[in-house]
Scaffold this motif. Structure first.
Motif, mmCIF file in Angstrom:
data_model
loop_
_atom_site.group_PDB
_atom_site.id
_atom_site.type_symbol
_atom_site.label_atom_id
_atom_site.label_comp_id
_atom_site.label_asym_id
_atom_site.label_seq_id
_atom_site.Cartn_x
_atom_site.Cartn_y
_atom_site.Cartn_z
ATOM 1 N N ALA A 8 2.390 -3.943 -8.254
ATOM 2 C CA ALA A 8 1.376 -3.908 -9.178
ATOM 3 C C ALA A 8 0.118 -2.990 -8.902
ATOM 4 O O ALA A 8 -0.109 -2.308 -9.659
ATOM 5 N N ASN A 9 -0.262 -3.146 -7.468
ATOM 6 C CA ASN A 9 -1.393 -2.192 -6.969
ATOM 7 C C ASN A 9 -0.953 -0.986 -7.051
ATOM 8 O O ASN A 9 -1.632 0.003 -7.399
ATOM 9 N N SER A 10 0.360 -0.743 -6.659
ATOM 10 C CA SER A 10 0.577 0.616 -6.511
ATOM 11 C C SER A 10 0.715 1.526 -7.965
ATOM 12 O O SER A 10 0.472 2.765 -8.146
ATOM 13 N N VAL A 11 1.301 0.520 -8.912
ATOM 14 C CA VAL A 11 1.181 1.244 -10.224
ATOM 15 C C VAL A 11 -0.185 1.433 -10.740
ATOM 16 O O VAL A 11 -0.478 2.477 -11.207
ATOM 17 N N ALA A 12 -1.147 0.429 -10.328
ATOM 18 C CA ALA A 12 -2.642 0.908 -10.821
ATOM 19 C C ALA A 12 -3.375 1.942 -10.186
ATOM 20 O O ALA A 12 -4.010 2.677 -10.589
ATOM 21 N N LEU A 13 -2.891 2.248 -8.851
ATOM 22 C CA LEU A 13 -3.341 3.368 -7.795
ATOM 23 C C LEU A 13 -2.484 4.711 -8.329
ATOM 24 O O LEU A 13 -2.963 5.739 -7.582
ATOM 25 N N LYS A 14 -1.808 4.605 -9.316
ATOM 26 C CA LYS A 14 -0.692 5.832 -9.264
ATOM 27 C C LYS A 14 -0.193 6.226 -8.083
ATOM 28 O O LYS A 14 0.017 7.538 -8.006
ATOM 29 N N ASP A 15 0.316 5.319 -7.123
ATOM 30 C CA ASP A 15 0.989 5.633 -5.790
ATOM 31 C C ASP A 15 2.525 5.911 -6.028
ATOM 32 O O ASP A 15 3.161 4.916 -6.111
ATOM 33 N N THR A 16 2.839 6.976 -6.697
ATOM 34 C CA THR A 16 4.405 7.236 -7.122
ATOM 35 C C THR A 16 5.150 6.866 -6.003
ATOM 36 O O THR A 16 6.190 5.988 -6.297
ATOM 37 N N TYR A 17 5.239 7.158 -4.933
ATOM 38 C CA TYR A 17 6.096 6.897 -3.687
ATOM 39 C C TYR A 17 6.193 5.480 -3.307
ATOM 40 O O TYR A 17 7.307 5.003 -3.177
ATOM 41 N N ALA A 18 5.098 5.040 -3.369
ATOM 42 C CA ALA A 18 5.026 3.553 -3.047
ATOM 43 C C ALA A 18 5.774 2.589 -4.184
ATOM 44 O O ALA A 18 6.331 1.650 -3.855
ATOM 45 N N LEU A 30 20.260 9.869 2.994
ATOM 46 C CA LEU A 30 20.395 9.542 4.473
ATOM 47 C C LEU A 30 19.063 8.751 4.900
ATOM 48 O O LEU A 30 18.849 8.212 5.797
ATOM 49 N N ARG A 31 17.921 9.158 4.369
ATOM 50 C CA ARG A 31 16.646 8.667 4.835
ATOM 51 C C ARG A 31 16.546 7.109 4.390
ATOM 52 O O ARG A 31 16.140 6.249 5.265
ATOM 53 N N LEU A 32 17.470 6.734 3.219
ATOM 54 C CA LEU A 32 17.298 5.294 2.861
ATOM 55 C C LEU A 32 18.201 4.632 3.535
ATOM 56 O O LEU A 32 17.863 3.267 4.198
ATOM 57 N N LEU A 33 19.214 5.135 4.180
ATOM 58 C CA LEU A 33 20.405 4.579 5.297
ATOM 59 C C LEU A 33 19.565 4.141 6.304
ATOM 60 O O LEU A 33 19.816 3.201 7.195
ATOM 61 N N ARG A 34 18.400 4.983 6.879
ATOM 62 C CA ARG A 34 17.777 4.871 8.062
ATOM 63 C C ARG A 34 16.573 3.776 7.940
ATOM 64 O O ARG A 34 15.703 3.546 8.735
ATOM 65 N N GLY A 35 16.373 3.506 6.585
ATOM 66 C CA GLY A 35 15.334 2.476 6.149
ATOM 67 C C GLY A 35 14.038 3.328 5.772
ATOM 68 O O GLY A 35 13.064 2.663 5.695
ATOM 69 N N ASP A 36 14.141 4.365 5.615
ATOM 70 C CA ASP A 36 12.951 5.270 4.926
ATOM 71 C C ASP A 36 12.758 5.257 3.560
ATOM 72 O O ASP A 36 13.393 5.640 2.694
ATOM 73 N N LEU A 37 11.702 4.415 2.873
ATOM 74 C CA LEU A 37 11.676 4.181 1.499
ATOM 75 C C LEU A 37 10.547 5.191 1.241
ATOM 76 O O LEU A 37 9.866 4.959 -0.147
ATOM 77 N N GLY A 38 9.964 6.146 2.026
ATOM 78 C CA GLY A 38 9.046 7.191 1.670
ATOM 79 C C GLY A 38 7.537 6.796 2.306
ATOM 80 O O GLY A 38 7.624 5.561 2.969
ATOM 81 N N THR A 39 6.592 7.189 1.886
ATOM 82 C CA THR A 39 5.030 7.167 2.506
ATOM 83 C C THR A 39 4.228 7.099 1.522
ATOM 84 O O THR A 39 4.239 7.694 0.446
ATOM 85 N N SER A 40 3.158 5.945 1.393
ATOM 86 C CA SER A 40 2.216 5.941 0.585
ATOM 87 C C SER A 40 1.563 7.048 0.386
ATOM 88 O O SER A 40 1.002 7.354 1.556
ATOM 89 N N VAL A 41 1.073 7.519 -0.780
ATOM 90 C CA VAL A 41 0.018 8.412 -0.702
ATOM 91 C C VAL A 41 -1.365 7.864 -0.589
ATOM 92 O O VAL A 41 -2.159 8.576 -0.152
ATOM 93 N N VAL A 42 -1.670 6.757 -1.048
ATOM 94 C CA VAL A 42 -2.859 6.058 -0.806
ATOM 95 C C VAL A 42 -3.413 5.752 0.593
ATOM 96 O O VAL A 42 -4.332 6.074 1.278
ATOM 97 N N SER A 43 -2.422 4.866 1.205
ATOM 98 C CA SER A 43 -2.476 4.390 2.686
ATOM 99 C C SER A 43 -2.004 5.384 3.767
ATOM 100 O O SER A 43 -2.214 5.211 4.868
ATOM 101 N N ALA A 44 -1.134 6.115 3.305
ATOM 102 C CA ALA A 44 -0.526 7.271 4.220
ATOM 103 C C ALA A 44 0.400 6.523 5.248
ATOM 104 O O ALA A 44 0.688 7.055 6.489
ATOM 105 N N LYS A 45 0.853 5.224 4.972
ATOM 106 C CA LYS A 45 1.756 4.368 5.895
ATOM 107 C C LYS A 45 3.180 4.412 5.224
ATOM 108 O O LYS A 45 3.371 4.509 3.913
ATOM 109 N N PRO A 46 4.100 4.106 6.096
ATOM 110 C CA PRO A 46 5.520 4.039 5.519
ATOM 111 C C PRO A 46 5.335 2.646 4.444
ATOM 112 O O PRO A 46 4.965 1.874 4.699
#
Length: 343
Positions: A293-303, A72-88
């Motif tokens: 690539a940066n998200s992988v390097a920072l281990k930002d799983t949700y990003a 349901l979140r995907l249908l609303r366009g919600d791909l999660g929140t970045s742990v590093v930046s705290a932004k969608p």
């Protein structure tokens, strides 16, 4: 009605593919070691904070309920929140998407401008020196690994000959206002031609990394299709009228050879989205690939998982557009699809 049925079948297949991708991403989230709530709350969070995050994200619910909430979140366009930046994640991806899109446009244009003339020449002079040379060049271009090609272009054009920059998107002190997110287009809209040519010089090398294997595959398919059309019975009346080989290739063979080429171009453009992670990282460009690539390097799983889902959606939509374009351009494909659907 039959035409609409074919398009609806393509839409259904795309939706099923995206559903499968979403399911795979959800399973990846669950199989990654560690507590999701702990990751989202941060390494220094207290147990109470972790529990609060779990309740806020719905991680305390049964897995099947979490799965449907995820869809349901995907249908609303919600791909999660970045742990590093705290932004969608979607907000961050849409900010860098135009730059990747610009790179894909330039690479597709360069590759098409290389492939189509070479294929026309090769088909016109089949078996002669020009045909042989173009085939050798196409095979060599398609065999080059992308990372090696990127490094060679940087070394030759940036270090040896010093005629093109090797990283970034603008020279220091030169920038254009953010309008579309595409540096070259933004500079044109602003009427800043020095900034336009500066941005253009920065995109040429990364675009060629995509364009060379792109041109190789398009050339080989288009040449083979042109030769197949020229050898078909439909060309006998044209030959009987005394038409030259060049005229037959341009006026009669090319229109019949373009639909499968368009379909291949759609597949290749979709592949560029996935390949952007290498090119944008090597050339230090902003984009979806460098974000991943940066998200992988920072281990930002949700990003990372949000970016994977985003890339998958983009590839599926591009392939869908290519399929629909092929159906519109080639009545033979429509007839074969209809015949297959009525069996």
């Amino acid at each position: 009605m039959a035409y609409l049925r074919l398009i609806s079948q393509r839409l259904v297949m795309t939706i099923l593919t995206l559903w499968g991708l979403a399911t795979l991403v959800f399973l990846m989230i669950k199989l990654i070691p560690g507590d999701e709530a702990q990751v989202a709350a941060g390494p220094g969070a207290s147990p109470e904070q972790v529990a609060a995050v779990a309740r806020r994200l719905g991680l305390d619910l049964p897995p099947i309920e979490q799965y449907f909430n995820f869809l349901l979140r995907l249908l609303r366009g919600d791909l999660g929140t970045s742990v590093v930046s705290a932004k969608p994640v979607l907000t961050e991806l849409t900010a860098v998407l135009p730059s990747t899109f610009e790179l894909m446009i330039f690479a597709s244009l360069i590759g098409t401008l290389i492939a189509i003339p070479l294929a026309l020449v090769a088909a016109t002079y089949r078996g002669k020196a020009l045909d042989g040379v173009s085939r050798i060049v196409a095979v060599a271009g398609g065999a080059m690994p992308a990372f090696w090609l990127a490094l060679m272009l940087q070394y030759l054009f940036g270090n040896v000959w010093r005629i093109a920059p090797i990283s970034g998107q603008h020279s220091f002190g030169i920038s254009s206002p953010y309008i579309t997110g595409m540096p070259t287009l933004d500079a044109l809209i602003a009427g800043d031609f020095p900034a336009f040519f500066d941005a253009l010089s920065y995109i040429i090398l990364p675009a060629f990394v995509f364009a060379i294997p792109f041109a190789s595959q398009v050339f080989r398919l288009l040449r083979a299709t042109l030769l197949g059309v020229l050898a078909s019975d439909m060309m006998q009346p044209v030959r009987a009228k005394g038409a030259s080989t060049a005229r037959m290739v341009l006026r009669h063979a090319l229109p019949n050879a373009l639909p499968p080429t368009v379909s291949l171009i759609g597949v290749l453009v979709g592949g560029m989205v996935g390949g952007a992670i290498l090119v944008e990282t090597v050339f230090a460009r902003r984009g979806v690939g460098s974000f991943l690539a940066n998200s992988v390097a920072l281990k930002d799983t949700y990003a990372v998982l949000g970016a994977v889902m985003f890339v998958g959606i983009a590839v599926c939509l591009i392939n869908l557009i290519a399929d629909i374009a092929t159906l519109m351009l080639d009545p033979r494909v429509r007839r074969s699809q209809l015949a297959g659907g009525t069996r």
